[in-house]
Write a protein that holds these residues in place. Structure first.
Motif, mmCIF file in Angstrom:
data_model
loop_
_atom_site.group_PDB
_atom_site.id
_atom_site.type_symbol
_atom_site.label_atom_id
_atom_site.label_comp_id
_atom_site.label_asym_id
_atom_site.label_seq_id
_atom_site.Cartn_x
_atom_site.Cartn_y
_atom_site.Cartn_z
ATOM 1 N N PRO A 46 -23.103 -24.448 -39.224
ATOM 2 C CA PRO A 46 -23.574 -23.056 -39.134
ATOM 3 C C PRO A 46 -24.191 -22.730 -37.770
ATOM 4 C CG PRO A 46 -24.224 -24.008 -41.218
ATOM 5 C CD PRO A 46 -23.716 -25.146 -40.376
ATOM 6 N N THR A 47 -24.850 -23.718 -37.159
ATOM 7 C CA THR A 47 -25.431 -23.488 -35.839
ATOM 8 C C THR A 47 -24.340 -23.246 -34.813
ATOM 9 O OG1 THR A 47 -27.309 -24.918 -36.411
ATOM 10 C CG2 THR A 47 -26.974 -24.420 -34.088
ATOM 11 N N MET A 48 -23.304 -24.058 -34.827
ATOM 12 C CA MET A 48 -22.205 -23.875 -33.879
ATOM 13 C C MET A 48 -21.521 -22.530 -34.079
ATOM 14 S SD MET A 48 -20.375 -27.595 -33.297
ATOM 15 C CE MET A 48 -20.470 -28.265 -34.959
ATOM 16 N N ASP A 49 -21.349 -22.119 -35.329
ATOM 17 C CA ASP A 49 -20.723 -20.824 -35.598
ATOM 18 C C ASP A 49 -21.574 -19.682 -35.059
ATOM 19 O OD1 ASP A 49 -18.596 -22.067 -36.820
ATOM 20 O OD2 ASP A 49 -19.340 -21.752 -38.859
ATOM 21 N N ILE A 54 -23.103 -15.628 -30.575
ATOM 22 C CA ILE A 54 -23.998 -15.258 -29.475
ATOM 23 C C ILE A 54 -23.254 -15.295 -28.145
ATOM 24 C CG2 ILE A 54 -26.071 -15.942 -28.205
ATOM 25 C CD1 ILE A 54 -27.128 -17.087 -30.880
ATOM 26 N N TRP A 55 -22.464 -16.363 -27.934
ATOM 27 C CA TRP A 55 -21.715 -16.463 -26.680
ATOM 28 C C TRP A 55 -20.698 -15.325 -26.568
ATOM 29 C CZ3 TRP A 55 -22.101 -17.600 -22.026
ATOM 30 C CH2 TRP A 55 -20.991 -17.828 -21.197
ATOM 31 N N GLY A 56 -20.083 -14.968 -27.668
ATOM 32 C CA GLY A 56 -19.135 -13.855 -27.648
ATOM 33 C C GLY A 56 -19.792 -12.557 -27.233
ATOM 34 N N ASP A 57 -21.020 -12.326 -27.705
ATOM 35 C CA ASP A 57 -21.752 -11.115 -27.321
ATOM 36 C C ASP A 57 -22.090 -11.145 -25.839
ATOM 37 O OD1 ASP A 57 -23.178 -8.651 -27.786
ATOM 38 O OD2 ASP A 57 -25.037 -9.805 -27.724
ATOM 39 N N PRO A 106 -15.550 -32.897 -36.566
ATOM 40 C CA PRO A 106 -14.335 -32.082 -36.447
ATOM 41 C C PRO A 106 -14.608 -30.628 -36.077
ATOM 42 C CG PRO A 106 -14.169 -33.511 -38.346
ATOM 43 C CD PRO A 106 -15.579 -33.669 -37.822
ATOM 44 N N HIS A 107 -15.753 -30.096 -36.480
ATOM 45 C CA HIS A 107 -16.042 -28.695 -36.158
ATOM 46 C C HIS A 107 -16.329 -28.511 -34.672
ATOM 47 C CE1 HIS A 107 -16.598 -24.705 -37.824
ATOM 48 N NE2 HIS A 107 -17.624 -24.524 -37.000
ATOM 49 N N THR A 108 -16.646 -29.597 -33.980
ATOM 50 C CA THR A 108 -16.803 -29.521 -32.527
ATOM 51 C C THR A 108 -15.494 -29.084 -31.881
ATOM 52 O OG1 THR A 108 -18.492 -31.250 -32.570
ATOM 53 C CG2 THR A 108 -17.445 -30.800 -30.463
ATOM 54 N N LEU A 109 -14.378 -29.592 -32.404
ATOM 55 C CA LEU A 109 -13.075 -29.177 -31.887
ATOM 56 C C LEU A 109 -12.852 -27.685 -32.132
ATOM 57 C CD1 LEU A 109 -10.914 -32.198 -33.107
ATOM 58 C CD2 LEU A 109 -11.783 -31.786 -30.798
ATOM 59 N N VAL A 110 -13.250 -27.205 -33.310
ATOM 60 C CA VAL A 110 -13.136 -25.774 -33.617
ATOM 61 C C VAL A 110 -13.968 -24.966 -32.631
ATOM 62 C CG1 VAL A 110 -13.589 -23.994 -35.351
ATOM 63 C CG2 VAL A 110 -12.712 -26.239 -36.058
ATOM 64 N N PHE A 111 -15.174 -25.438 -32.349
ATOM 65 C CA PHE A 111 -16.081 -24.753 -31.427
ATOM 66 C C PHE A 111 -15.425 -24.562 -30.064
ATOM 67 C CE2 PHE A 111 -19.367 -25.047 -28.137
ATOM 68 C CZ PHE A 111 -20.261 -24.057 -28.519
ATOM 69 N N TYR A 112 -14.913 -25.640 -29.491
ATOM 70 C CA TYR A 112 -14.342 -25.546 -28.145
ATOM 71 C C TYR A 112 -13.014 -24.791 -28.137
ATOM 72 C CZ TYR A 112 -17.963 -28.584 -26.305
ATOM 73 O OH TYR A 112 -19.172 -29.103 -25.929
ATOM 74 N N THR A 114 -12.193 -22.372 -30.052
ATOM 75 C CA THR A 114 -12.511 -20.949 -30.170
ATOM 76 C C THR A 114 -12.911 -20.380 -28.810
ATOM 77 O OG1 THR A 114 -13.231 -21.249 -32.460
ATOM 78 C CG2 THR A 114 -13.979 -19.256 -31.325
ATOM 79 N N ILE A 115 -13.699 -21.135 -28.065
ATOM 80 C CA ILE A 115 -14.094 -20.677 -26.736
ATOM 81 C C ILE A 115 -12.868 -20.518 -25.841
ATOM 82 C CG2 ILE A 115 -15.285 -21.378 -24.622
ATOM 83 C CD1 ILE A 115 -17.505 -22.514 -26.344
ATOM 84 N N LYS A 116 -11.976 -21.504 -25.878
ATOM 85 C CA LYS A 116 -10.792 -21.425 -25.018
ATOM 86 C C LYS A 116 -9.906 -20.246 -25.395
ATOM 87 C CE LYS A 116 -6.995 -24.227 -23.200
ATOM 88 N NZ LYS A 116 -6.429 -25.588 -23.089
ATOM 89 N N ARG A 117 -9.778 -19.977 -26.695
ATOM 90 C CA ARG A 117 -8.912 -18.893 -27.164
ATOM 91 C C ARG A 117 -9.538 -17.517 -26.931
ATOM 92 N NH1 ARG A 117 -8.962 -19.313 -32.980
ATOM 93 N NH2 ARG A 117 -10.722 -17.852 -32.817
ATOM 94 N N ASP A 118 -10.814 -17.371 -27.276
ATOM 95 C CA ASP A 118 -11.438 -16.046 -27.272
ATOM 96 C C ASP A 118 -12.226 -15.740 -26.004
ATOM 97 O OD1 ASP A 118 -10.403 -15.827 -29.813
ATOM 98 O OD2 ASP A 118 -12.305 -16.234 -30.839
ATOM 99 N N PHE A 119 -12.675 -16.784 -25.291
ATOM 100 C CA PHE A 119 -13.502 -16.563 -24.099
ATOM 101 C C PHE A 119 -12.978 -17.442 -22.962
ATOM 102 C CE2 PHE A 119 -16.223 -16.851 -28.011
ATOM 103 C CZ PHE A 119 -16.211 -15.490 -28.296
#
Length: 353
Positions: A46-49, A54-57, A106-112, A114-119
């Motif tokens: 939940p923290t990573m999500d 926040i980073w998206g904003d 595994p959610h660390t991979l999702v985190f990064y 997402t950054i590469k795709r969206d930001f």
């Protein structure tokens, strides 16, 4: 790979990373940008999500591009290379290097991803000592050597980051790490001149005061506040840590009394403690309905912040931690959550039953 490294070198130069050789003196004037520093529980989904939100904003609405992480210098540069790559090979290599740490989730991979795709214009900065020096660090130096980049700032800073980690491991004192982290942060941030940044670090580094109870060893946030004043804003994200369900329910007997013990697994953390012994993991149990049984026992000086636990910690709880050492020895410790505040963050206190 050569194209990726050249792109990375251009990227580093473009964002102002011509660093003065005397970094400790901070001859480069302080950046006029702002720092939004978030303290976390490592590995919390939940923290990573929430961090992605926040980073998206910041990215979409405020034009922010620089994300500071509690990662090594060379680890962050590999992430920048991966951002320009066509596949996830670099990310998978990093993820394997993180095995045994909270980042090997595994959610660390999702985190990064997402950054590469969206930001996609995100630029990573690593401010920690050079963890994974023998894997990530050596691979990074090898890539630079293969592309004739040994005489670059990239190579020198990677070597310096490795030396920081080796000193930390050799002396086994977290004061070493607490010293280098803000120095690395200041070097990276001041090179940006006037850019606002978001930073994500463990809550122990974001609290103000002395690090780990060591008098005269200020936390990273304390050093940054002294240099940048109100340009630094800190945020506690530990409340976003998920309430894990226990893996199983055990029974632990203490002083002849059987307690139901909820088991939350082994965090696999590896570090050298203050006594110079190598820890290879910590197993966590929560003793159910045990607080009143131990509430009158005096606490000792040792504390463990709430963000070190793999579950939410609430006042009125008792925890058992088995600490595993590389020589096969396992030592059991007991902690109590009684509302104690250490360096402006909630922490449990050790006691001897």
């Amino acid at each position: 790979m050569k194209k990726l490294i050249v792109l990375m070198a251009m990227l580093i130069t473009a964002c102002g990373s011509e660093i003065n050789n005397n970094r400790e003196a901070h001859e480069q004037p302080p950046s006029t940008g702002r720092i939004f520093l978030y303290g976390e529980n490592h590995g919390s989904i939940p923290t990573m999500d929430r961090q992605l939100e926040i980073w998206g904003d910041f990215y979409n609405n405020y034009g922010m591009r620089h994300l500071f992480l509690e990662n090594s210098y060379f680890g962050a540069q590999f992430l920048n290379m991966w951002m320009a790559a066509d596949d996830d090979t670099i990310l998978y290599e990093l993820f394997e290097d993180w095995r045994g740490s909270p980042a090997h989730n595994p959610h660390t991979l999702v985190f990064y991803r997402t950054i590469k795709r969206d930001f996609p214009e995100t630029i990573f900065h690593g401010t920690d000592v050079g963890h994974q020096s023998d894997s990530t660090g050596q691979r990074f130096l090898q890539h630079l050597t293969e592309n004739n980049l040994q005489d670059t700032e990239l190579y020198r800073l990677a070597q310096e980051n490795i030396a920081q980690y080796r000193r930390f491991r050799r002396e086994g004192n977290h004061a070493i790490r607490a010293y280098y982290k803000p120095q690395n942060f200041i070097r990276e941030f001041d090179a940006l001149k006037d850019q606002d940044v978001m930073a994500i670090h463990g809550m122990a580094h974001v609290a103000f005061g002395d690090f780990g109870g060591q008098r005269g060893v200020p936390t990273m946030a304390t050093v940054l506040r002294d240099r940048y004043g109100d340009a630094l804003q800190t945020f506690d994200m530990t409340s976003y840590a998920e309430m894990h369900e226990p893996y199983r329910i055990d029974t632990i007997t203490v002083n002849g009394v059987d307690f139901q013990a909820s088991y939350f697994g082994n965090d696999g953390i590896r570090f050298r403690n203050m006594m110079g012994r190598n820890i290879t993991g910590r197993e966590f149990w929560r003793l159910e309905n045990a607080y009143e049984h131990f509430s009158d026992i005096p606490a000792v000086q040792n504390v463990l912040p709430h963000d070190q636990f793999p579950m939410n910690v609430e006042v009125g709880q008792v925890f058992v931690i088995d600490i595993h050492f590389d020589d096969g020895v396992v030592e059991r410790e007991f902690y109590r959550a009684s509302g104690f505040i250490w360096n402006d963050i909630p922490a449990t206190q050790q006691f001897y039953p």
